[in-house]
Design a protein around this motif. Structure first.
Motif, PDB file in Angstrom:
ATOM      1  N   GLY A 207     -12.436 -13.390   6.179  1.00  0.00           N
ATOM      2  CA  GLY A 207     -11.889 -13.474   4.829  1.00  0.00           C
ATOM      3  C   GLY A 207     -11.097 -12.250   4.441  1.00  0.00           C
ATOM      4  N   GLY A 208     -11.577 -11.086   4.894  1.00  0.00           N
ATOM      5  CA  GLY A 208     -10.928  -9.827   4.506  1.00  0.00           C
ATOM      6  C   GLY A 208      -9.583  -9.612   5.169  1.00  0.00           C
ATOM      7  N   ILE A 209      -9.487  -9.957   6.452  1.00  0.00           N
ATOM      8  CA  ILE A 209      -8.224  -9.722   7.172  1.00  0.00           C
ATOM      9  C   ILE A 209      -7.074 -10.552   6.587  1.00  0.00           C
ATOM     10  N   PRO A 210      -7.232 -11.871   6.346  1.00  0.00           N
ATOM     11  CA  PRO A 210      -6.136 -12.605   5.697  1.00  0.00           C
ATOM     12  C   PRO A 210      -5.764 -12.051   4.326  1.00  0.00           C
ATOM     13  N   LEU A 211      -6.773 -11.674   3.524  1.00  0.00           N
ATOM     14  CA  LEU A 211      -6.496 -11.124   2.203  1.00  0.00           C
ATOM     15  C   LEU A 211      -5.751  -9.797   2.303  1.00  0.00           C
ATOM     16  N   CYS A 212      -6.173  -8.959   3.252  1.00  0.00           N
ATOM     17  CA  CYS A 212      -5.468  -7.680   3.458  1.00  0.00           C
ATOM     18  C   CYS A 212      -4.029  -7.923   3.915  1.00  0.00           C
ATOM     19  N   GLY A 213      -3.833  -8.952   4.751  1.00  0.00           N
ATOM     20  CA  GLY A 213      -2.485  -9.305   5.188  1.00  0.00           C
ATOM     21  C   GLY A 213      -1.612  -9.729   4.020  1.00  0.00           C
ATOM     22  N   ILE A 214      -2.183 -10.497   3.095  1.00  0.00           N
ATOM     23  CA  ILE A 214      -1.438 -10.928   1.911  1.00  0.00           C
ATOM     24  C   ILE A 214      -1.088  -9.724   1.026  1.00  0.00           C
ATOM     25  N   ILE A 215      -2.061  -8.849   0.811  1.00  0.00           N
ATOM     26  CA  ILE A 215      -1.823  -7.664  -0.025  1.00  0.00           C
ATOM     27  C   ILE A 215      -0.756  -6.770   0.601  1.00  0.00           C
ATOM     28  N   PHE A 216      -0.851  -6.563   1.917  1.00  0.00           N
ATOM     29  CA  PHE A 216       0.152  -5.738   2.608  1.00  0.00           C
ATOM     30  C   PHE A 216       1.540  -6.348   2.485  1.00  0.00           C
ATOM     31  N   SER A 217       1.629  -7.664   2.705  1.00  0.00           N
ATOM     32  CA  SER A 217       2.926  -8.340   2.643  1.00  0.00           C
ATOM     33  C   SER A 217       3.562  -8.187   1.269  1.00  0.00           C
ATOM     34  N   TYR A 218       2.776  -8.399   0.221  1.00  0.00           N
ATOM     35  CA  TYR A 218       3.341  -8.321  -1.121  1.00  0.00           C
ATOM     36  C   TYR A 218       3.603  -6.880  -1.554  1.00  0.00           C
ATOM     37  N   THR A 219       2.864  -5.940  -1.015  1.00  0.00           N
ATOM     38  CA  THR A 219       3.178  -4.530  -1.276  1.00  0.00           C
ATOM     39  C   THR A 219       4.550  -4.187  -0.712  1.00  0.00           C
ATOM     40  N   GLN A 220       4.821  -4.626   0.506  1.00  0.00           N
ATOM     41  CA  GLN A 220       6.122  -4.388   1.129  1.00  0.00           C
ATOM     42  C   GLN A 220       7.226  -5.169   0.418  1.00  0.00           C
ATOM     43  N   ILE A 221       6.914  -6.381  -0.018  1.00  0.00           N
ATOM     44  CA  ILE A 221       7.907  -7.200  -0.725  1.00  0.00           C
ATOM     45  C   ILE A 221       8.315  -6.536  -2.033  1.00  0.00           C
ATOM     46  N   VAL A 222       7.321  -6.110  -2.821  1.00  0.00           N
ATOM     47  CA  VAL A 222       7.622  -5.456  -4.097  1.00  0.00           C
ATOM     48  C   VAL A 222       8.414  -4.188  -3.882  1.00  0.00           C
ATOM     49  N   SER A 223       8.013  -3.401  -2.880  1.00  0.00           N
ATOM     50  CA  SER A 223       8.743  -2.159  -2.576  1.00  0.00           C
ATOM     51  C   SER A 223      10.185  -2.446  -2.195  1.00  0.00           C
ATOM     52  N   SER A 224      10.401  -3.491  -1.407  1.00  0.00           N
ATOM     53  CA  SER A 224      11.756  -3.849  -0.981  1.00  0.00           C
ATOM     54  C   SER A 224      12.588  -4.382  -2.145  1.00  0.00           C
ATOM     55  N   VAL A 225      11.958  -5.196  -3.005  1.00  0.00           N
ATOM     56  CA  VAL A 225      12.684  -5.783  -4.139  1.00  0.00           C
ATOM     57  C   VAL A 225      13.100  -4.709  -5.135  1.00  0.00           C
ATOM     58  N   LEU A 226      12.230  -3.745  -5.377  1.00  0.00           N
ATOM     59  CA  LEU A 226      12.550  -2.687  -6.341  1.00  0.00           C
ATOM     60  C   LEU A 226      13.723  -1.823  -5.886  1.00  0.00           C
ATOM     61  N   ARG A 227      13.977  -1.824  -4.598  1.00  0.00           N
ATOM     62  CA  ARG A 227      15.118  -1.042  -4.091  1.00  0.00           C
ATOM     63  C   ARG A 227      16.425  -1.818  -4.152  1.00  0.00           C
ATOM     64  N   MET A 228      16.353  -3.118  -4.493  1.00  0.00           N
ATOM     65  CA  MET A 228      17.582  -3.905  -4.592  1.00  0.00           C
ATOM     66  C   MET A 228      18.398  -3.471  -5.804  1.00  0.00           C
ATOM     67  N   PRO A 229      19.716  -3.317  -5.651  1.00  0.00           N
ATOM     68  CA  PRO A 229      20.534  -2.825  -6.766  1.00  0.00           C
ATOM     69  C   PRO A 229      20.782  -3.853  -7.861  1.00  0.00           C
TER      70      PRO A 229
END
Length: 312
Positions: A207-229
């Motif tokens: 249960g923890g590994i899939p949830l951690c994968g989701i959190i990691f993915s969305y952390t990277q997504i938010v970081s990438s989106v915030l850098r969009m001009p």
């Protein structure tokens, strides 16, 4: 309490949905309607994805597998509950209960793993758009589904085989509307230390590994989106993952509700209601979330309905 080893005649008693006979038809109609909508909604998603070549992409491939898993998860618990309401018989055989435990674990774990795979798909689509088709190829998508299924089956078999080793007593009332591994283990007369350790271990890993994968993915997504001009690019990126994020929030939110309810309340009926919502509400809402928020899905559903007269 007296131990019982006669597993061929052993029966469990599930929690009564309602003690008021006048409410039973209403409750039966409510859950029957929810179940039928769940099956029809998810089935329409599967048919729309398979019939429209524009939806033959990794995101919709995972979505159709999620819809199939949701149908199976609901079918594992709801029909038995409906039969019990109709017949006013709360019993379930030892074999039936153990089968329900195993199947619920398989499809609940599979739901979690598929949601994690969908989060990874969103991550690649937003953070590596130019390499998306190379990374998310059909072989990787198929491998992720097979790996998710393998993990889910291993998890379910471990718990089920450990339950088989237990000896049960005469008081076999489960405070839920379906057989759930934690509640079944609590009824055992034999030592359940290893079972509890396995539950904590499996929950942490599977249960923890899939949830951690989701959190990691969305952390990277938010970081990438915030850098969009541009604001338009940010909106498009968030809309790409909006439906998935809603489904993830619903799935894990109801799961967290089950945990909090069982920890804070002594009422078995309140816990049972929350647990039932965990196995019904996300599966019911997923088709609406994806069909209402997704223009391509709405177009595919319209085409499917127009080609299928009996759906009109």
């Amino acid at each position: 309490m007296e131990p019982r080893n006669e597993t061929d005649t052993l029966e469990f008693l599930l929690l009564e949905v309602t003690e008021d006979p006048e409410l039973q038809p209403l409750v039966f109609s409510l859950f029957l309607s929810m179940y039928l909508v769940t099956v029809m909604g998810n089935l329409l998603i599967i048919l729309a994805v398979s019939s429209d070549s524009h939806l033959h992409t990794p995101m919709y491939f995972f979505l159709s597998n999620l819809s199939f898993t949701d149908i199976c998860l609901s079918t594992t618990s709801v029909p038995k509950m409906l039969v019990n309401i109709q017949t006013q018989n709360r019993s379930i055989t030892y074999t039936g209960c153990l089968t329900q435990v195993c199947v619920v674990l398989v499809f609940a774990s599979l739901d979690s793993c598929i949601l994690s795979a969908m989060a990874y798909d969103c991550y690649v689509a937003i953070c590596y758009p130019l390499r998306y088709t190379v990374i998310m190829n059909s072989h990787l998508c198929g491998l992720l589904i097979l790996l998710s299924l393998f993990i889910s089956i291993v998890d379910a078999l471990m718990h089920s085989l450990m339950v088989l080793q237990l000896t049960f007593c005469t008081d076999l009332e489960i405070p839920l509307f379906f057989c759930e591994v934690v509640q079944v283990i609590k009824l055992a007369c034999s030592d359940i230390l290893i079972n509890n350790i396995l539950i904590y271990f499996a929950t942490s890993i599977f249960g923890g590994i899939p949830l951690c994968g989701i959190i990691f993915s969305y952390t990277q997504i938010v970081s990438s989106v915030l850098r969009m001009p541009s604001a338009g690019g940010k909106y498009k990126a968030f809309s790409t993952c909006g439906s998935h994020l809603s489904v993830v929030s619903l799935f894990y939110g109801t799961g967290l509700g089950v945990y909090i309810s069982s920890a804070l309340t002594n009422s078995s009926r309140n816990t049972a209601v929350v647990s039932m919502m965990y196995t019904v509400v996300p599966q019911l809402m997923n088709p609406f979330i994806y069909s209402l928020r997704n223009r391509d899905m709405k177009g595919a559903l319209r085409k499917l309905i127009n080609r299928t007269p009996f759906l009109l």
